[in-house]
Scaffold this active site. Structure first.
Site, PDB file in Angstrom:
ATOM      1  N   ASN A   7       0.868  -1.169   0.000  1.00  0.00           N
ATOM      2  CA  ASN A   7       0.000   0.000   0.000  1.00  0.00           C
ATOM      3  C   ASN A   7       0.909   1.225   0.000  1.00  0.00           C
ATOM      4  O   ASN A   7       1.558   1.530   1.001  1.00  0.00           O
ATOM      5  CB  ASN A   7      -0.914   0.008   1.232  1.00  0.00           C
ATOM      6  CG  ASN A   7      -1.848   1.216   1.268  1.00  0.00           C
ATOM      7  OD1 ASN A   7      -1.482   2.311   0.868  1.00  0.00           O
ATOM      8  ND2 ASN A   7      -3.058   1.003   1.764  1.00  0.00           N
ATOM      9  N   GLU A  34      -3.978   1.901  -2.916  1.00  0.00           N
ATOM     10  CA  GLU A  34      -4.032   3.350  -2.712  1.00  0.00           C
ATOM     11  C   GLU A  34      -3.095   4.081  -3.668  1.00  0.00           C
ATOM     12  O   GLU A  34      -2.305   4.933  -3.249  1.00  0.00           O
ATOM     13  CB  GLU A  34      -3.734   3.720  -1.252  1.00  0.00           C
ATOM     14  CG  GLU A  34      -4.903   3.473  -0.314  1.00  0.00           C
ATOM     15  CD  GLU A  34      -4.805   4.293   0.962  1.00  0.00           C
ATOM     16  OE1 GLU A  34      -5.424   5.370   1.017  1.00  0.00           O
ATOM     17  OE2 GLU A  34      -4.126   3.836   1.900  1.00  0.00           O
ATOM     18  N   ASP A 150      -3.985  -4.840   1.152  1.00  0.00           N
ATOM     19  CA  ASP A 150      -4.285  -4.221   2.438  1.00  0.00           C
ATOM     20  C   ASP A 150      -5.700  -4.648   2.813  1.00  0.00           C
ATOM     21  O   ASP A 150      -6.675  -4.148   2.275  1.00  0.00           O
ATOM     22  CB  ASP A 150      -4.180  -2.697   2.300  1.00  0.00           C
ATOM     23  CG  ASP A 150      -4.580  -1.954   3.563  1.00  0.00           C
ATOM     24  OD1 ASP A 150      -4.925  -2.614   4.571  1.00  0.00           O
ATOM     25  OD2 ASP A 150      -4.561  -0.713   3.549  1.00  0.00           O
ATOM     26  N   ASN A 152      -7.042  -4.292   5.817  1.00  0.00           N
ATOM     27  CA  ASN A 152      -7.622  -3.502   6.903  1.00  0.00           C
ATOM     28  C   ASN A 152      -8.264  -4.396   7.960  1.00  0.00           C
ATOM     29  O   ASN A 152      -9.314  -4.085   8.523  1.00  0.00           O
ATOM     30  CB  ASN A 152      -8.625  -2.482   6.366  1.00  0.00           C
ATOM     31  CG  ASN A 152      -7.965  -1.163   5.997  1.00  0.00           C
ATOM     32  OD1 ASN A 152      -7.164  -0.637   6.756  1.00  0.00           O
ATOM     33  ND2 ASN A 152      -8.292  -0.645   4.822  1.00  0.00           N
ATOM     34  N   ASP A 221      -1.601  -6.126   6.264  1.00  0.00           N
ATOM     35  CA  ASP A 221      -1.323  -6.424   4.853  1.00  0.00           C
ATOM     36  C   ASP A 221      -1.022  -7.915   4.734  1.00  0.00           C
ATOM     37  O   ASP A 221      -0.051  -8.404   5.312  1.00  0.00           O
ATOM     38  CB  ASP A 221      -0.145  -5.585   4.370  1.00  0.00           C
ATOM     39  CG  ASP A 221      -0.421  -4.093   4.510  1.00  0.00           C
ATOM     40  OD1 ASP A 221      -0.978  -3.506   3.560  1.00  0.00           O
ATOM     41  OD2 ASP A 221      -0.097  -3.533   5.585  1.00  0.00           O
ATOM     42  N   ASP A 250       2.830   4.764   5.075  1.00  0.00           N
ATOM     43  CA  ASP A 250       2.594   4.260   6.428  1.00  0.00           C
ATOM     44  C   ASP A 250       2.519   2.736   6.459  1.00  0.00           C
ATOM     45  O   ASP A 250       2.494   2.131   7.532  1.00  0.00           O
ATOM     46  CB  ASP A 250       1.345   4.883   7.062  1.00  0.00           C
ATOM     47  CG  ASP A 250       0.175   5.001   6.106  1.00  0.00           C
ATOM     48  OD1 ASP A 250       0.247   4.471   4.980  1.00  0.00           O
ATOM     49  OD2 ASP A 250      -0.830   5.637   6.480  1.00  0.00           O
ATOM     50  N   HIS A 251       2.505   2.102   5.278  1.00  0.00           N
ATOM     51  CA  HIS A 251       2.602   0.651   5.145  1.00  0.00           C
ATOM     52  C   HIS A 251       3.987   0.285   4.617  1.00  0.00           C
ATOM     53  O   HIS A 251       4.678   1.118   4.032  1.00  0.00           O
ATOM     54  CB  HIS A 251       1.576   0.123   4.141  1.00  0.00           C
ATOM     55  CG  HIS A 251       0.156   0.305   4.532  1.00  0.00           C
ATOM     56  ND1 HIS A 251      -0.659  -0.737   4.930  1.00  0.00           N
ATOM     57  CD2 HIS A 251      -0.627   1.420   4.558  1.00  0.00           C
ATOM     58  CE1 HIS A 251      -1.873  -0.278   5.182  1.00  0.00           C
ATOM     59  NE2 HIS A 251      -1.882   1.030   4.974  1.00  0.00           N
TER      60      HIS A 251
END
Length: 260
Positions: A7, A34, A150, A152, A221, A250-251
């Site tokens: 991501n 993303e 991802d 989530n 992930d 941030d991933h």
């Protein structure tokens, strides 16, 4: 075959960091989430010059998924089946033809679902039901496949540094984890947990409150493998150090090696 999920939290923001990681890691296939770009604006040439075939399913400013592959991509489809009214760009799949095997690679960006309760959480659970139905179809076809991206979803308490702080979050609510477990119970393998046990292994750290420096992360992930693909698994690694580089997402990437 080295296959990664990443991501990137915006292709424009990661226009230097992503190629740098590709040059270092040399994955054969990458599913991206993303990308936050329409298809026409995605910098395809940047990856083609590195030997990748590129397929995107973009959306302006939000969401967006892509597949980069050094092997040919065949039968590319976009959008998760089951809801023709769903306009969010969260799913892409293609057949990757390797040296000895053909593999259906499914790239996904599962909805976050917050705030809870509410329509966003209802959408998340409905999307997961469609995901399970797609997995059932692929299993029935006996198509070797993987579903990477991802999710989530924090599957277990050991997948969060501070699980109590996530109890009522859409990523860790019981309904979310139950839906994820239903997917696993079809016969899929969580590639990372097939290779590594125990706490302390994360793929996401928030930009806020020094989460990276304090290792206050979560593992969201995932690469889920059907039985045929799981039989080819030789390794699964979280590229944690990528989070400490310049202008990181941030991933971080998570990748597997397959004997394919």
């Amino acid at each position: 075959m080295k296959i990664a999920t990443f991501n990137i939290n915006g292709i424009k923001a990661r226009i230097n960091a992503l190629p740098e990681w590709l040059d270092d890691a040399q994955p054969d296939v990458v599913v991206l989430q993303e990308i936050k770009s329409i298809d026409e604006a995605f910098p395809t040439e940047l990856f083609e010059e590195r030997g990748y075939n590129v397929a995107t399913h973009g959306q302006k400013s939000f969401n967006g998924v892509a597949i980069l592959s050094k092997h040919p991509l065949e039968d590319v489809t976009r959008g998760l089946p089951g809801d023709e009214s769903d306009e969010q760009a969260r799913w892409i799949e293609a057949t990757v033809v390797g040296a000895s095997h053909a593999l259906r690679v499914c790239g996904l960006y599962l909805p976050n679902g917050n705030p809870v309760p509410g329509p966003k959480y209802d959408y998340k659970l409905a999307w997961m039901a469609r995901l399970k139905a797609r997995a059932e179809t692929l299993l029935a076809e006996e198509t070797p496949f993987l579903m990477a991206g991802d999710y989530n979803i924090i599957p277990q308490t050991e997948d969060a540094a501070a699980p109590d702080s996530w109890r009522e979050d859409a990523l860790f609510r019981l309904e979310s984890r139950t839906a994820f477990r239903a997917l696993i119970n079809l016969g899929l393998t969580d590639a990372f947990r097939a290779r590594t046990q125990g706490p302390g292994h994360y793929s996401f750290w928030d930009y806020q409150a020094g989460a990276w420096n304090r290792n206050q992360g979560i593992r969201i992930d995932h690469l889920l493998l059907c039985p045929q693909t799981a039989d080819m698994l030789t390794d699964c690694v979280i590229d944690k150090d990528v989070r400490g580089r310049d202008k990181p997402s941030d991933h971080v990437p998570v990748w597997i090696d397959l004997a394919a």
